[in-house]
Design an enzyme around this catalytic site. Structure first.
Site, PDB file in Angstrom:
ATOM      1  N   ARG A  71       1.120  -1.724  -0.074  1.00  0.00           N
ATOM      2  CA  ARG A  71       0.150   0.287  -0.347  1.00  0.00           C
ATOM      3  C   ARG A  71       0.488   1.140  -0.055  1.00  0.00           C
ATOM      4  NH1 ARG A  71      -2.080   0.405   4.229  1.00  0.00           N
ATOM      5  NH2 ARG A  71      -0.670  -0.967   5.406  1.00  0.00           N
ATOM      6  N   TYR A 199      -1.408  -3.800  -6.853  1.00  0.00           N
ATOM      7  CA  TYR A 199      -1.365  -4.262  -5.903  1.00  0.00           C
ATOM      8  C   TYR A 199      -1.812  -4.421  -5.439  1.00  0.00           C
ATOM      9  CZ  TYR A 199       0.554  -6.333  -1.589  1.00  0.00           C
ATOM     10  OH  TYR A 199       0.939  -7.258  -1.489  1.00  0.00           O
ATOM     11  N   LYS A 208      -9.321  -2.374   1.454  1.00  0.00           N
ATOM     12  CA  LYS A 208      -9.395  -1.615   2.359  1.00  0.00           C
ATOM     13  C   LYS A 208     -10.171   0.253   2.096  1.00  0.00           C
ATOM     14  CE  LYS A 208      -7.008  -3.964   5.334  1.00  0.00           C
ATOM     15  NZ  LYS A 208      -5.632  -4.480   5.249  1.00  0.00           N
ATOM     16  N   HIS A 228     -10.265  -2.462  11.683  1.00  0.00           N
ATOM     17  CA  HIS A 228      -9.434  -2.828  11.424  1.00  0.00           C
ATOM     18  C   HIS A 228      -9.273  -4.079  12.143  1.00  0.00           C
ATOM     19  CE1 HIS A 228      -4.450  -3.375   9.243  1.00  0.00           C
ATOM     20  NE2 HIS A 228      -5.447  -4.091   8.719  1.00  0.00           N
ATOM     21  N   SER A 250      -0.934  -3.601  10.463  1.00  0.00           N
ATOM     22  CA  SER A 250      -0.945  -4.404   8.777  1.00  0.00           C
ATOM     23  C   SER A 250       0.776  -4.881   9.770  1.00  0.00           C
ATOM     24  CB  SER A 250      -0.481  -3.486   8.234  1.00  0.00           C
ATOM     25  OG  SER A 250      -1.825  -3.024   7.574  1.00  0.00           O
ATOM     26  N   CYS A 252       1.074  -7.343  11.737  1.00  0.00           N
ATOM     27  CA  CYS A 252       1.047  -7.704  13.380  1.00  0.00           C
ATOM     28  C   CYS A 252       0.027  -8.486  13.930  1.00  0.00           C
ATOM     29  CB  CYS A 252       0.841  -6.876  14.173  1.00  0.00           C
ATOM     30  SG  CYS A 252       1.778  -5.112  13.461  1.00  0.00           S
ATOM     31  N   THR A 255      -3.975 -12.125  11.456  1.00  0.00           N
ATOM     32  CA  THR A 255      -3.598 -13.970  10.720  1.00  0.00           C
ATOM     33  C   THR A 255      -3.857 -14.815  11.268  1.00  0.00           C
ATOM     34  OG1 THR A 255      -4.176 -12.225   7.999  1.00  0.00           O
ATOM     35  CG2 THR A 255      -3.561 -14.811   8.406  1.00  0.00           C
ATOM     36  N   ASN A 256      -2.330 -14.613  11.478  1.00  0.00           N
ATOM     37  CA  ASN A 256      -2.368 -15.949  12.839  1.00  0.00           C
ATOM     38  C   ASN A 256      -2.864 -16.083  14.056  1.00  0.00           C
ATOM     39  OD1 ASN A 256       0.859 -17.254  12.066  1.00  0.00           O
ATOM     40  ND2 ASN A 256       0.731 -14.939  11.171  1.00  0.00           N
ATOM     41  N   ASP A 279      -9.279  -9.783   8.757  1.00  0.00           N
ATOM     42  CA  ASP A 279      -8.178  -8.824   8.186  1.00  0.00           C
ATOM     43  C   ASP A 279      -9.439  -7.070   9.002  1.00  0.00           C
ATOM     44  OD1 ASP A 279      -6.326  -6.538   7.854  1.00  0.00           O
ATOM     45  OD2 ASP A 279      -7.280  -6.394   6.310  1.00  0.00           O
ATOM     46  N   ARG A 373       2.222 -12.147  -0.622  1.00  0.00           N
ATOM     47  CA  ARG A 373       0.393 -12.104   0.036  1.00  0.00           C
ATOM     48  C   ARG A 373      -0.101 -13.565   0.038  1.00  0.00           C
ATOM     49  NH1 ARG A 373      -1.330  -9.140   4.345  1.00  0.00           N
ATOM     50  NH2 ARG A 373       0.246  -7.025   4.449  1.00  0.00           N
ATOM     51  N   ARG A 404       3.469  -3.735  18.004  1.00  0.00           N
ATOM     52  CA  ARG A 404       4.540  -3.921  17.637  1.00  0.00           C
ATOM     53  C   ARG A 404       5.407  -3.542  18.104  1.00  0.00           C
ATOM     54  NH1 ARG A 404       7.203  -8.072  13.421  1.00  0.00           N
ATOM     55  NH2 ARG A 404       5.076  -8.859  12.558  1.00  0.00           N
ATOM     56  N   ASN A 501       0.138 -18.134  22.053  1.00  0.00           N
ATOM     57  CA  ASN A 501      -1.031 -16.472  22.859  1.00  0.00           C
ATOM     58  C   ASN A 501      -2.388 -16.937  23.374  1.00  0.00           C
ATOM     59  OD1 ASN A 501       0.493 -14.818  21.457  1.00  0.00           O
ATOM     60  ND2 ASN A 501      -0.048 -15.361  19.701  1.00  0.00           N
TER      61      ASN A 501
HETATM   62  P1  GTP Z   1      -2.265  -7.743   7.494  1.00  0.00           P
HETATM   63  O1  GTP Z   1      -2.710  -8.746   7.312  1.00  0.00           O
HETATM   64  O2  GTP Z   1      -1.654  -6.713   6.928  1.00  0.00           O
HETATM   65  O3  GTP Z   1      -3.608  -7.003   8.006  1.00  0.00           O
HETATM   66  O4  GTP Z   1      -1.638  -8.713   8.624  1.00  0.00           O
HETATM   67  P2  GTP Z   1      -2.204  -9.327   9.800  1.00  0.00           P
HETATM   68  O5  GTP Z   1      -2.144  -8.902  11.051  1.00  0.00           O
HETATM   69  O6  GTP Z   1      -2.864 -10.187   9.810  1.00  0.00           O
HETATM   70  O7  GTP Z   1      -0.747 -10.317  10.300  1.00  0.00           O
HETATM   71  P3  GTP Z   1       0.000 -11.702  10.446  1.00  0.00           P
HETATM   72  O8  GTP Z   1      -0.989 -12.503  11.088  1.00  0.00           O
HETATM   73  O9  GTP Z   1       0.095 -12.277   8.808  1.00  0.00           O
HETATM   74  O10 GTP Z   1       1.257 -11.574  10.709  1.00  0.00           O
HETATM   75  C1  GTP Z   1       2.583  -9.991   9.826  1.00  0.00           C
HETATM   76  C2  GTP Z   1       3.665 -11.084  10.835  1.00  0.00           C
HETATM   77  O11 GTP Z   1       3.622 -11.036  12.393  1.00  0.00           O
HETATM   78  C3  GTP Z   1       3.870 -12.512  10.106  1.00  0.00           C
HETATM   79  O12 GTP Z   1       5.629 -12.561  10.142  1.00  0.00           O
HETATM   80  C4  GTP Z   1       4.280 -13.708  11.719  1.00  0.00           C
HETATM   81  O13 GTP Z   1       5.235 -14.620  11.489  1.00  0.00           O
HETATM   82  C5  GTP Z   1       4.266 -12.509  12.555  1.00  0.00           C
HETATM   83  N1  GTP Z   1       4.080 -12.936  13.661  1.00  0.00           N
HETATM   84  C6  GTP Z   1       1.872 -12.895  13.662  1.00  0.00           C
HETATM   85  N2  GTP Z   1       2.113 -13.549  15.215  1.00  0.00           N
HETATM   86  C7  GTP Z   1       2.548 -12.990  15.842  1.00  0.00           C
HETATM   87  C8  GTP Z   1       3.485 -13.488  17.304  1.00  0.00           C
HETATM   88  O14 GTP Z   1       2.414 -14.011  17.973  1.00  0.00           O
HETATM   89  N3  GTP Z   1       4.821 -13.787  17.854  1.00  0.00           N
HETATM   90  C9  GTP Z   1       5.287 -12.989  16.980  1.00  0.00           C
HETATM   91  N4  GTP Z   1       6.706 -12.708  16.886  1.00  0.00           N
HETATM   92  N5  GTP Z   1       5.763 -13.347  15.691  1.00  0.00           N
HETATM   93  C10 GTP Z   1       4.181 -12.667  14.823  1.00  0.00           C
HETATM   94  C1  SPV Z   2      -2.682  -4.163   4.926  1.00  0.00           C
HETATM   95  O1  SPV Z   2      -1.876  -3.513   4.870  1.00  0.00           O
HETATM   96  O2  SPV Z   2      -3.348  -4.119   6.199  1.00  0.00           O
HETATM   97  C2  SPV Z   2      -3.226  -5.754   5.169  1.00  0.00           C
HETATM   98  C3  SPV Z   2      -2.957  -5.812   2.981  1.00  0.00           C
HETATM   99  O3  SPV Z   2      -4.216  -6.282   4.765  1.00  0.00           O
HETATM  100  S1  SPV Z   2      -3.229  -5.058   2.044  1.00  0.00           S
HETATM  101  O4  SPV Z   2      -5.491  -5.552   1.429  1.00  0.00           O
HETATM  102  O5  SPV Z   2      -2.480  -4.209   0.985  1.00  0.00           O
HETATM  103  O6  SPV Z   2      -3.915  -3.277   2.971  1.00  0.00           O
HETATM  104 MN    MN Z   3      -5.099  -5.472   7.038  1.00  0.00          MN
END
Ligand code: GTP
Ligand code: SPV
Ligand code: MN
Length: 589
Positions: A71, A199, A208, A228, A250, A252, A255-256, A279, A373, A404, A501
């Site tokens: 973005r 992208y 978004k 978000h 983003s 942070c 998804t995890n 998301d 992605r 973070r 977590n």
């Molecule tokens: P967007 O799609 O950009 O909104 O991101 P998101 O918030 O869904 O982030 P995502 O879950 O994809 O995590 C992004 C990064 O953070 C990845 O590289 C993960 O490996 C890392 N991560 C996620 N959860 C943890 C955690 O509990 N601890 C650590 N150390 N890293 C984490």
């Molecule tokens: C973010 O950046 O928070 C995402 C990816 O989830 S995007 O759809 O590119 O905004």
């Molecule tokens: Mn996002």
């Protein structure tokens, strides 16, 4: 042939086609036959590559331009009549001026190309909580991604009928010229215009642009919220499922967390986590007076790097079929994909995200872009919630903020009440990530993880949060803050994170149901160390105490930062938040 008689839709498309001058217009009806023809066309032109159909059935690889991988916040605009309504955290230009500028960029931009008309729904088609959009685009990649991320096709036009109530989105990749890239929102016109990018978040306009920037402004007008946030359900051994929504910036960890697999001890005891969304959450007041959250999306646009069999097996499983990979490494030996953190065996014979030959065993360059992605259908996810398709979503017991932070923010704390929770969200700070162009690892204020996504003045947005709290009163979810990213002096993460977590979420849920105690600190309620279950981790009780500690000196510094940030908002800063900040300063002494 057009798929609707809706005059508002047809007139607008005529106008956009007259400006962009495509060779032809193709309506996306949502049929598999049409989508499959588009996939074949994209493969024939090299726009996408067909991956190993035994290992990754229905999967494709796409690379965007090297200058177009995230973005672009400095080129993202909120164009409303009054500059003050966009607020100090958004780029602004007067609508007339911006429309005129964009007209120059769009004129003839689709010459020699096809304009695809994508009718799509955010939310279950036909439900009272769904909202409809139409995206016009000159990119097959966009069509195929939108088809995964949203509900697409004739059924949407049928549900819209002859209503003019839809969000207009015009996207042209044009020449993918970074100097003329604009991602523009006209919240007063329910209109989005995106040009010179191809992208993700810049071009999948349902995500978004609509579901956060336009929808946040709609939500303010209509009394609901667009956030978000991930949404998940935690099923305890008694079989009860309790829901929370969590806002992290983003890349942070949304998804995890949303797809978390419980640690062994918890699995054995019968715990399970259900993913409702990863998301975006649209949050409304339900008939029972509680806040209900629904996921308006239909798929995941997830960060690839770091996703592996251990960190997030559910996300990995989601990407094993019918998925589009963007900017990952291409393993030529078996025609599959690879990214940093997938496993310890990078391919030797590969193409990197830039399209160059790449030997992962010798190269110091990355194979996949840090913001590469996957676009995967939500129904692929092994832990997708049975409530995923429930139109009104799920009732929230907790709202969680997080970011973070190497220092300062403890592993978890609870706000004293709703208003204090709004303060906690408004003061969030986090290190920047590769999800947006620009520097990575710089701490910045990112209120409610909405800094890049709020479609109006952030001060008014905070007031809207306070007002929503008044509406739901004592039925409001409890508000928490978490930080999985505290580091030691060598910069290593102290908390194991990921599945572990759940140990923190367990305490959060117990707090919501008066089942756990806490200690009061200057910043909020913190768990008693004994109340976080460490059994099965390497974390010692002392380390946990360190993770839960509140360093008053660091917090005094932070309070100064909050005051400075707040000063940007002038009289748009809700008085209540100023009071909360003063109260924090007082508690810190
Ligand atoms: P967007 O799609 O950009 O909104 O991101 P998101 O918030 O869904 O982030 P995502 O879950 O994809 O995590 C992004 C990064 O953070 C990845 O590289 C993960 O490996 C890392 N991560 C996620 N959860 C943890 C955690 O509990 N601890 C650590 N150390 N890293 C984490
Ligand atoms: C973010 O950046 O928070 C995402 C990816 O989830 S995007 O759809 O590119 O905004
Ligand atoms: Mn996002």
């Amino acid at each position: 042939m057009s798929l609707t008689k809706n005059k508002a839709v047809l007139n607008w498309i005529d106008e956009m086609a007259a400006m962009t001058q495509p060779d032809q217009i193709v309506w996306i009806d949502g049929s598999e036959a049409q989508l499959d023809a588009l996939r074949k066309e994209a493969v024939a032109t090299g726009e996408m590559e067909l991956l190993n159909q035994e290992k990754l059935p229905g999967c494709y690889l796409h690379r965007t331009a090297v200058n177009d991988v995230a973005r672009v916040e400095d080129r993202t605009f909120i164009c409303c009549k009054n500059k003050e309504d966009a607020g100090p955290t958004n780029n602004w230009m007067a609508p007339d001026e911006m429309y005129a500028k964009l007209k120059g960029l769009y004129t003839g931009s689709m010459k020699g190309r096809t304009m695809y008309v994508i009718p799509y729904s955010m939310g279950v088609v036909g439900s009272p909580f769904a909202k409809y959009g139409i995206e016009l685009t000159d990119s097959i990649y966009v069509v195929l991604n939108m088809n995964i991320m949203t509900r697409v096709g004739q059924k949407v036009l049928d549900a819209l009928g002859d209503s003019p109530d839809y969000v207009k989105g015009l996207h042209s990749k044009a020449n993918v010229d970074p100097e003329n890239r604009y991602i523009v929102h006209f919240p007063e016109d329910n209109t989005i215009m995106s040009v010179n990018s191809a992208y993700g978040g810049n071009v999948l306009l349902g995500k978004k642009c609509f579901a956060l920037r336009i929808a946040s402004a709609q939500g303010r007008r209509e009394g609901w919220m667009a956030e978000h946030m991930l949404i998940l359900g935690i099923q305890n051994p008694q079989g009860e499922v309790r829901y929370l929504a969590a806002a992290f910036p983003s890349a942070c960890g949304k998804t995890n967390l949303a797809m978390l697999i419980p640690p062994k001890k918890y699995l054995d005891a019968g715990w399970k986590v259900w993913c409702v969304g990863d998301d975006i959450a649209w949050i409304r007041v339900g008939e029972d007076g509680r806040l209900w959250a629904m996921n308006p999306e239909y798929g995941f646009f997830g960060v690839a790097p770091g996703t592996n069999e251990k960190s997030n097996p559910n996300a990995l499983a989601s990407t094993r079929k019918n998925t589009i990979f963007t900017n990952v490494a291409h393993n030529l030996d078996d025609n599959t994909v690879w990214w940093e953190g997938l496993d310890k065996n990078p391919p030797k014979n590969a193409i990197d995200w830039k399209g160059n030959p790449w030997d992962g065993t010798t190269s110091t360059e990355k194979g996949a872009h840090p913001n590469s992605r996957f676009t995967a259908p939500a129904i692929n996810c092994p832990c997708i919630s049975p409530e995923f398709e429930s139109p009104k979503g799920v009732p929230l017991s907790a709202i969680v903020f997080g970011g973070r932070r190497a220092k300062t923010a403890p592993l978890v704390y609870q706000s004293f009440d709703w208003d204090h929770g709004v303060f906690v969200g408004s003061a969030m700070a986090s290190e920047t990530t590769a999800a947006a162009a620009g520097a990575v690892g710089v701490v910045r204020r990112d209120p409610m993880a909405m800094l890049p996504f709020c479609g109006y003045n952030m001060g008014d947005y905070w007031q809207h949060w306070l007002d929503m709290g008044k509406t739901v009163g004592d039925k409001a979810p409890k508000i928490f803050n978490v930080n999985w990213f505290r580091t030691d002096d060598e910069g290593h993460f102290i908390w194991p994170g990921f599945g572990d977590n759940l140990r923190v979420l367990e305490w959060i849920m117990k707090r919501c149901f008066n089942e756990a105690e806490a200690e009061e600190t200057a910043i909020g309620y913190v768990p008693k160390a004994a109340d976080i279950d460490l059994d099965g981790t390497d974390v010692s009780l002392d380390t946990l105490k360190e993770l839960l500690s509140v360093d008053k000196e660091l917090w005094k510094e932070d309070a100064k930062g909050i005051r400075e940030f707040y000063s940007k908002f002038g009289d748009k800063l809700p008085a209540k938040l100023d009071e909360e900040l003063k109260a924090l300063e007082q508690r810190l002494g």
